[in-house]
Design a protein around this motif. Structure first.
Motif, mmCIF file in Angstrom:
data_model
loop_
_atom_site.group_PDB
_atom_site.id
_atom_site.type_symbol
_atom_site.label_atom_id
_atom_site.label_comp_id
_atom_site.label_asym_id
_atom_site.label_seq_id
_atom_site.Cartn_x
_atom_site.Cartn_y
_atom_site.Cartn_z
ATOM 1 N N ASN A 44 0.835 -1.199 0.000
ATOM 2 C CA ASN A 44 0.000 0.000 0.000
ATOM 3 C C ASN A 44 0.876 1.258 0.000
ATOM 4 O O ASN A 44 0.589 2.226 -0.704
ATOM 5 N N TRP A 59 1.034 4.084 -3.052
ATOM 6 C CA TRP A 59 0.801 5.521 -2.890
ATOM 7 C C TRP A 59 2.038 6.341 -3.245
ATOM 8 O O TRP A 59 1.929 7.478 -3.694
ATOM 9 N N SER A 81 1.825 6.591 -6.952
ATOM 10 C CA SER A 81 0.794 7.585 -7.265
ATOM 11 C C SER A 81 1.311 9.002 -7.041
ATOM 12 O O SER A 81 1.009 9.911 -7.815
ATOM 13 N N PHE A 123 -5.440 3.278 -10.515
ATOM 14 C CA PHE A 123 -6.497 3.273 -9.495
ATOM 15 C C PHE A 123 -7.566 2.240 -9.809
ATOM 16 O O PHE A 123 -8.107 1.605 -8.910
ATOM 17 N N THR A 164 -6.152 -1.421 -9.087
ATOM 18 C CA THR A 164 -5.846 -1.714 -7.687
ATOM 19 C C THR A 164 -7.080 -1.620 -6.795
ATOM 20 O O THR A 164 -6.985 -1.882 -5.598
ATOM 21 N N HIS A 203 -8.978 1.087 -6.045
ATOM 22 C CA HIS A 203 -9.204 2.352 -5.353
ATOM 23 C C HIS A 203 -10.290 3.109 -6.124
ATOM 24 O O HIS A 203 -9.999 3.991 -6.927
ATOM 25 N N TRP A 204 -11.539 2.744 -5.851
ATOM 26 C CA TRP A 204 -12.658 3.192 -6.676
ATOM 27 C C TRP A 204 -12.909 4.691 -6.562
ATOM 28 O O TRP A 204 -13.234 5.352 -7.550
ATOM 29 N N MET A 248 -10.741 7.108 -5.901
ATOM 30 C CA MET A 248 -9.713 7.829 -6.641
ATOM 31 C C MET A 248 -9.888 7.621 -8.147
ATOM 32 O O MET A 248 -9.633 8.536 -8.937
ATOM 33 N N ARG A 273 -2.963 10.203 1.802
ATOM 34 C CA ARG A 273 -2.993 8.733 1.774
ATOM 35 C C ARG A 273 -1.591 8.141 1.916
ATOM 36 O O ARG A 273 -1.417 7.101 2.542
ATOM 37 N N SER A 278 -0.573 5.735 4.909
ATOM 38 C CA SER A 278 -0.005 4.414 4.635
ATOM 39 C C SER A 278 1.340 4.238 5.332
ATOM 40 O O SER A 278 1.637 3.156 5.850
#
Length: 146
Positions: A4, A8, A11, A64, A67, A69-70, A72, A127, A131
């Motif tokens: 995780n 991030w 990202s 997103f 993975t 992450h709905w 985002m 995030r 994390s």
């Protein structure tokens, strides 16, 4: 939990790339408006960066999606659809002959995207920090077990 944190961080890197690309394009348009650059140089500088920006945005959105992450993903979909729409209509490149006619509109869209990427940056930073905190607190719990 380390995955995780890695996700991030990736990202975060994508978001920084989008911010830099968009800020540079806005800066070139501002220099064109102030007559520091000529039309051909500014158009070629921006046109070189349009496709990389579209690709990074597409990968960012797909990351997103894949993975799970709905939230985002749903935030990044409108900009990705906007980029796809521009590409399909062949309006993604700046025309040298009509750059001054569309200058205000181009600056407005790039400023709106810059604000969007800044808000997304805040979410990703939050995030990433969360994390990292969770990853470090989980390691502390594991060390106390032994």
């Amino acid at each position: 939990m380390a995955w995780n944190l890695i996700f991030w961080f990736i990202s975060f890197c994508f978001n920084i790339a989008l911010l830099v690309l968009n800020f540079y394009q806005l800066l070139v348009l501002t220099d064109l408006e102030a007559d520091y650059l000529n039309i051909y140089d500014s158009s070629s500088r921006i046109n070189k960066l349009v496709l990389p920006e579209f690709l990074v945005q597409g990968v960012f959105c797909s990351l997103f999606l894949f993975t799970g992450h709905w939230f985002m993903f749903l935030i990044t979909v409108p900009v990705t659809c906007y980029h796809i729409n521009l590409f399909l209509k062949r309006e993604h490149l700046i025309d040298v002959t009509e750059v001054f006619r569309a200058l205000k509109r181009e600056k407005y869209f790039r400023l709106a995207k810059l604000i969007f990427y800044l808000l997304l940056f805040l979410i990703v930073i939050f995030r990433l920090t969360l994390s990292a905190f969770n990853s470090l607190s989980d390691e502390d719990d594991v060390l106390h077990l032994f």
